[in-house]
Design an enzyme around this catalytic site. Structure first.
Site, PDB file in Angstrom:
ATOM      1  N   CYS A 218     -12.125  -3.531   1.872  1.00 18.93           N
ATOM      2  CA  CYS A 218     -11.099  -2.517   0.916  1.00 18.93           C
ATOM      3  C   CYS A 218     -10.966  -3.494  -0.015  1.00 18.93           C
ATOM      4  O   CYS A 218     -12.200  -4.320  -0.452  1.00 18.93           O
ATOM      5  CB  CYS A 218      -9.492  -2.109   2.173  1.00 18.93           C
TER       6      CYS A 218
ATOM      7  N   ARG B 116      -6.297  -2.218   4.600  1.00 21.69           N
ATOM      8  CA  ARG B 116      -7.158  -0.777   5.546  1.00 21.69           C
ATOM      9  C   ARG B 116      -8.280  -1.698   6.398  1.00 21.69           C
ATOM     10  O   ARG B 116      -8.163  -0.750   7.854  1.00 21.69           O
ATOM     11  CB  ARG B 116      -7.734  -0.102   4.468  1.00 21.69           C
TER      12      ARG B 116
ATOM     13  N   ASP C  57      -5.238   3.691   0.168  1.00 23.14           N
ATOM     14  CA  ASP C  57      -4.974   2.517   0.186  1.00 23.14           C
ATOM     15  C   ASP C  57      -3.008   3.322   0.382  1.00 23.14           C
ATOM     16  O   ASP C  57      -2.608   3.673  -0.647  1.00 23.14           O
ATOM     17  CB  ASP C  57      -4.895   2.158  -1.077  1.00 23.14           C
TER      18      ASP C  57
END
Length: 179
Positions: free
Chosen positions: A15, A21, A148
């Site tokens: 990420c 994440r 996100d």
């Protein structure tokens, strides 16, 4: 079942900062494979495309969401295995990752684009073995970006957890069908 490192499935989640994440995906996959008794068959890691958070621990909301949601996703014994979640330290994605991992999963299109830029200039691209794709391609209902949750609240982290969990259950089904 135990696998030597040569036969392990090597999975990397990527990420932006490696504190939300990708860390969550690493935790969830570890939990799922531990619960199935196949943790030794996997090498699992995570990284970020940016250098913002190198060395940082996971966002506290990532830890909280995993602690709240993992109990319904994995066995109690596997849950005990994850008391070390806060010990994770963020790292940046590198071109060496292309030759170290079988699967590199980006959380969204921007992460995927950044990974492909690194690959384009990689000194190891000739040794590139990884399948590179968005994790959200494994979602049950439709291909998604794993959004996100960083600028959101706990509900955003819980939504992220649910998406990640769904995708990884389907990824494991695919892996199992190949064996």
């Amino acid at each position: 079942m135990s696998a030597d490192s040569k036969n392990q499935k090597k999975v990397l989640f990527v990420c932006l900062g490696n504190i939300c994440r990708s860390t969550m995906a690493e935790i969830v996959l570890r939990g799922l494979v531990h619960s199935r008794g196949i943790l030794d068959d996997f090498q699992i890691d995570s990284a970020g495309t940016s250098s913002y958070h190198i060395g940082d621990t996971p966002d506290p909301r990532t830890v909280q969401s995993c602690n709240q949601n993992m109990g319904r996703a994995i066995s109690e014994e596997s849950l005990k295995h994850f008391k070390s979640i806060p010990l994770h330290r963020a790292r940046q994605f590198t071109d060496e990752d292309f030759s170290k991992f079988d699967y590199i999963f980006a959380m969204d299109e921007s992460n995927l684009s950044n990974i492909k830029k690194v690959l384009k200039h990689s000194t190891t691209k000739d040794n590139h073995i990884a399948t590179i794709k968005r994790l959200g391609e494994y979602h049950t209902h439709k291909k998604i970006n794993v959004e996100d949750p960083y600028y959101g609240d706990m509900s955003n982290f819980n939504i992220c957890f649910n998406h990640v969990h769904d995708c990884l259950v389907n990824f494991l089904k695919e892996i199992e069908s190949l064996n």
